[in-house]
Design a protein around this motif. Structure first.
Motif: not given
Length: 505
Positions: A223, A146, A219-220, A121-122, A128-129, A124-125
């Motif tokens: 997670i 990814r 944010r990372i 999740a981290a 996305s950024f 892939n976030l």
């Protein structure tokens, strides 16, 4: 009195340990009781088939059960397996089997200790950024892939239309990701934050741009709050086992997290560390990356696991097992051959011992560990225990930081694969890839030569053709990929895939 239990919380059927907090507490309280466990490296022969393991985890579990049976306080540190490949059946899981198994193998095999999902999740976030940064004109090329725990052939090469032309992207398995490497090598959340900030998101007009330039890193790291905590479980016989880190030493570093090993060494007298695939991959990376470059403990002894069939049934490949054992002995690591028998192979034991004697091995350890577990090993460990008892403090082996990248790869080829530098070949396009990697590093203020080398290779081969005569074996270098945040540089050697497909079982 403060104990490890004060740093442990329940996470489903397993415990999660705040290893960062525990190790910080030990540093702040030097008078606190602690142990200084000796590390034993369990590695393996190069398997005949990439889809079949030799039994490292089964051996590791049987070994700690056997040591505890002999009154020695031993624990194991295992890597979290990859759900999509290992546990889906290609290698039969990664939590042992039979009498050499964990109490809840399904929790480990299917990633339910949480770190794989959180790391995916981290990362892939982050991607996305990076994609949003393309929209905003901050970058024009996305370099971070990814990740997925379930492989798909269609994800090996993809491109996304941003309205400004297609931007190439890719997907790799979670354990091979840079973020997994950062978690494995970091010793604090602050270090993780610094390393994530140094990851290269992409380029703008050919110049690299790091995530630290445009992402709020909380944010990372938020997670990853539980993902950085090793899981604690036990064998069916009650021996303690810590699980943390990523598999796949053929295409990544394939080692457990450094903090999980350091924590275990503070709690136990002997700590068995499992390294991925073979001595040419997992053991090489524990010694050359974890120990030399990141200060992990040098092994007091090693076990090289093989199958009777792998060792003896293919004359053209028979050179590999003795090569692995002798290579580790050359580093002054007492190394014991272990043959993990299949059912019906008990009648081969005497012949195997005779072959080991001809090869001048230490006394071999032989047993059907699935069937007999640690009971098969306990009577055979006198030499092994004596080697541990006589082991001195770990020698200091210098880092190769600053050595020319090609020289480091040639050194690995010579020492880990038995191929001299003059037979290390460069595939067309490798020189360009090397120059691009050097430019990326220069753009973020890092020297390419200061990064630790991750050899990306096939798990079932050590050279371009292991069946070739010794004087004709080669290693071909194919491409270079920078993981600046992790402090690593990947060099692709033989055929390998970062999104391999599982075998149908």
């Amino acid at each position: 009195m403060t104990t490890i239990q004060d740093f442990t919380t329940q996470y489903g059927l397993v415990g999660k340990i705040d290893a960062f907090g525990y190790l910080d507490w030990l540093k702040a309280n030097p008078e606190a009781p602690r142990k200084h466990g000796k590390v034993v490296l369990v590695t393996a022969d190069t398997p005949l088939k990439a889809s079949r393991g030799e039994g490292k985890t089964t051996t590791t579990i049987a070994l700690i059960d056997a040591l505890n049976k002999r009154g020695i306080d031993a624990a194991a540190v295992l890597r979290q397996p990859s759900m999509g490949i290992t546990a889906a059946g290609s290698k039969g899981g990664a939590s042992g089997g039979g009498k050499a198994s964990l109490t809840h193998p399904e929790i480990i095999d299917w990633g339910l200790t949480g770190e794989m999902a959180a790391i995916a999740a981290a990362q892939n976030l982050l991607v996305s950024f990076a994609e949003k940064a393309v929209d905003e004109g901050r970058i024009d090329t996305v370099l971070v892939p990814r990740v997925s725990e379930v492989p798909s052939r269609s994800l090996r090469s993809i491109a996304v239309d941003y309205g400004k032309g297609n931007v190439a992207e890719k997907v790799v398995l979670t354990p091979t990701s840079e973020l997994m490497q950062i978690v494995c090598l970091s010793r604090s959340m602050d270090e993780i934050g610094r390393r994530v900030a140094a990851m290269i998101a992409g380029t703008k007009d050919g110049k690299p741009v790091t995530f630290g330039e445009f992402v709020d890193l909380w944010r990372i790291t938020g997670i990853l709050g539980d993902a950085v905590k090793p899981a604690v479980t036990e064998t069916v016989n009650g021996s303690p086992v810590y699980v943390h880190g990523g598999p796949f030493a053929n295409v990544s570093i394939g080692i457990p997290t450094l903090v999980s090993v350091e924590m275990a060494c503070a709690l136990h007298d002997v700590v068995i560390v499992e390294a991925g695939y073979g001595a040419d991959a997992g053991a090489q990376k524990w010694l050359d990356i974890a120990a030399r470059e990141f200060g992990a403990q040098w092994p007091a002894a090693a076990i090289v696991v093989t199958r009777a069939s792998t060792w003896r049934d293919d004359p053209e490949l028979a050179w590999r097992y003795p090569f692995h054992v002798q290579r580790l002995e050359n580093f002054d690591i007492p190394t014991f051959p272990l043959v993990n028998l299949w059912e019906g192979e008990d009648d081969q034991v005497e012949a195997l011992r005779a072959t080991a004697k001809e090869l001048e091995f230490r006394d071999p350890i032989i047993g059907n560990l699935f069937r007999d577990g640690g009971d098969a090993l306990a009577p055979q460990l006198d030499g092994f225990v004596a080697a541990l008892d006589s082991a001195q403090s770990a020698p200091q082996f210098h880092s190769r930081k600053g050595m020319n990248l090609l020289e480091k790869v040639r050194w690995i080829a010579q020492n880990a694969y038995g191929v001299p530098s003059e037979r290390v070949l460069l595939k067309p396009g490798f020189t360009d890839s090397l120059a691009e990697a050097a430019a990326l590093c220069k753009g973020v203020g890092v020297s390419l030569d200061d990064l630790a080398v991750v050899a990306v290779k096939s798990p079932a081969t050590m050279t371009d053709n292991d069946r070739a005569p010794e004087g004709e074996r080669t290693v071909t270098l194919k491409k270079v990929e920078v993981h600046a945040g992790a402090g690593l540089v990947h060099v692709n050697l033989t055929t390998s895939l970062t999104t391999p497909m599982p075998k149908i079982v």
